[in-house]
Write a protein that holds these residues in place. Sequence first.
Motif: not given
Length: 784
Positions: A484-502
């Motif tokens: 759960l910890g790894v999945f939470v961190a990975g999911t939100l960081l991916v979301a942040g990186c993608l959001a930064q590009r729009v």
Amino acid sequence: MGGPASAAPATPAPTVDYVIIAGIPGLRWEDVNAQDTPTLWSMAERGSIASLSVQSADQPTCPLDGWTTLGAGNRALWSAGPASPPSPGVACPDVTVDVERPDGIGAFLPEQRNVVRHNQEQLPYGAVPGALAESVRCTVAVGTGAAVAAARPFGRVDRYEPELPPDATELLDDCVLAMVDSGTVAAADPAARQAQARDADARLARLLAARPPDSLVIVAGLSDTDDSRRLHVVVADGPGWERGWLTSASTGRDGYLQLVDLAPTALTATGRALPENVFAGQPARSVPGRPEKLDAAVTQPADADREAGAQRRIATWFFGLLAAAQFVLAVAVVPLLRRARMPVESASPRFGFHGWVRRTSKAARPRPLAVPRPVVNVIEVLLVAAALAIPAALVADAVPWWRTDQPGLLFGAVTLALLAAGTAAVRFTPAYRQTLGPLAMVAAIAAVVVAADVLTGARLQLNGVAGYSALTGGRYAGLGRVGLGVFVAGTLLVAGCLAQRVRRTWRPYVVGGVGGAGVLLAGSPYLGADAVGAIALTAGVGIAAVISTGGWLTFSRLGWATIAGLVVTAGFAVLDLSRPDAERDRLGRFLGALGDGTGGRAVQRAAASSVGSLDSPLTVLAVVGAVLVWFALLRPWGGLKRLFGIYPAIRAAMAGIATAAVIGGVLGGSGLDVAGAVAALTVPMAALASLRVLDHALDRTQPPVAPPDAEIPRPAAPGPLPDARRSEAAGDPSGAGAEDGDERRPEAAPAPETSSDQRHEQGGGVRLAAKVLPWNPVDGAINT
């Protein structure tokens, strides 16, 4: 064992007239074979089999604790006061049980009342020793251990014999429920274990010869016999239990049962209703899918036992070494952060924001030498490797390392090989040069690894070093604490990186979309099966979405995030409560406990679990990560504030990660385990990204030195500073107070020969002398 995460459909077994439970503490699947235990082998061929987790109210579960837990249908202890567990490698103490026989038919246990009082008042499980016997009219007990399980709460055993008589037909026909102590397999020497298993098998043969017709016989290795916790044997032989895997709703995985499942199984098999709020387990059932040949079928629970036993030892040193490595990296990163933004001292003039100025006042002050670029490169690669350590350990479980004589060495070699491959893949990808490139790639790898495991049945997490152990009885399928910890961190960081590009206005939708997919995967009862984890991730996604456009967490934004979180939480609660009691997750069971007045014990159990998990190496990881972030990365020289100012979506993602880690640990009763897994992935990547933005800081803010003969023009009249610069001047070096949050540098006064005043749409331009070079805020570098 390779069973699916959710149990396969099963046809309810027909009811029987008699249930006989034969307990053999210490019996493991490696003790069962056609030569030494032919009776048990024949039973296993006819019936259904599984691995038995013998979790009681304390660890290890010694024989009397196992018998008491069987009779209570809940985690219990045979103790009227605190008991000292055996030392590592030392056998469980041989405790004498006083069994009185006042009438020669039944028996009386004078200590039973104190045992019931201790379990009710001192332990958080609310177990009632004797609850199984109280649920039937009559019970038979053969042997001391069976008397402990068959005694009613006030100590009475209805029918008792110290040994199984030569002809036990009449005895077993007296009562609907019989419990038989068939011996103990406790020796460490293989030859001695085989002899003890043969003796137990001989008693079992006499029992089967006297079994009544239309009866269900359950053979169970009820407990450990020393500190080496293992999985044990359970076999069910009777009408409707032919040639399958045993499972229950409490495990949700084919081939696994808990000790607390045996009591409700006995009552359900005879057609009796279960008492309310007494049993912690769920009735077992037989499901298809077992190999036809018993040789092939038995290898699976035996293999699971070996893996679970090895996992317990290796997980401790793996996370201990990871915590030590991350501490060393934290110490090494701090001086790099402090030197990354050191100005180049010179007495020559430079071009400032208001014209050419001379810099001579600090020329004589000594400065630390700049860190060589190769050293920085090595530290960056090591940070990537540290962040990928848990995903690599998770994938390493696909290799059967536990089957070798040196499982720790093979696991370490496989993990290092996978870690080297993953680190090389990140390092030699073109996106590695970008500021957010390593962070995005590592987060994506971590999220994909955990998601792929969950989608394929969570086989890598079950008994895996980076997963959860069936020995603890906490989880057998879906997302575990580390996952759960790894999945939470990975999911939100991916979301942040993608959001930064729009564009800024689209960022909340990107974060919500990516995070919503993660919430569904974590909370689905057929995938992650972790409603508490889904709620924690929902809170993190809500916080990240509302501040992804920049700025602070205002009351209105917090209100919207709270509403979204409450809606999702209510949805999961309704979904969980709509399922049968046997299939509910922790959220549904907790809400049910609140409804029936036993919520206090549920909170007490969660608190005790949280306190008990604080001695985990994951706690050290969480503490090391928090210290590095607070005392280094968030300092003015640490670079994290600057990273947040340039990339507001990353700031939002990390705020959401911190929120989810805290909520997941508190509601899940896991202490700092979730936070430790989060820190293992997030903190190294935050440090690397901070190094990157500091490394580019001078390129963006300090133009090249003017030639010695350059004419210094008069400074232009200063105008109002832009928002981002005003925030920095006011003591906020991150520039987070700017409307957009992207870094925007103030326009320099044009030199006399400048004829262009270009600006870029995103991030503006950086004017170096008379030339403007476009800066890419996504890459964090100047595009030359």
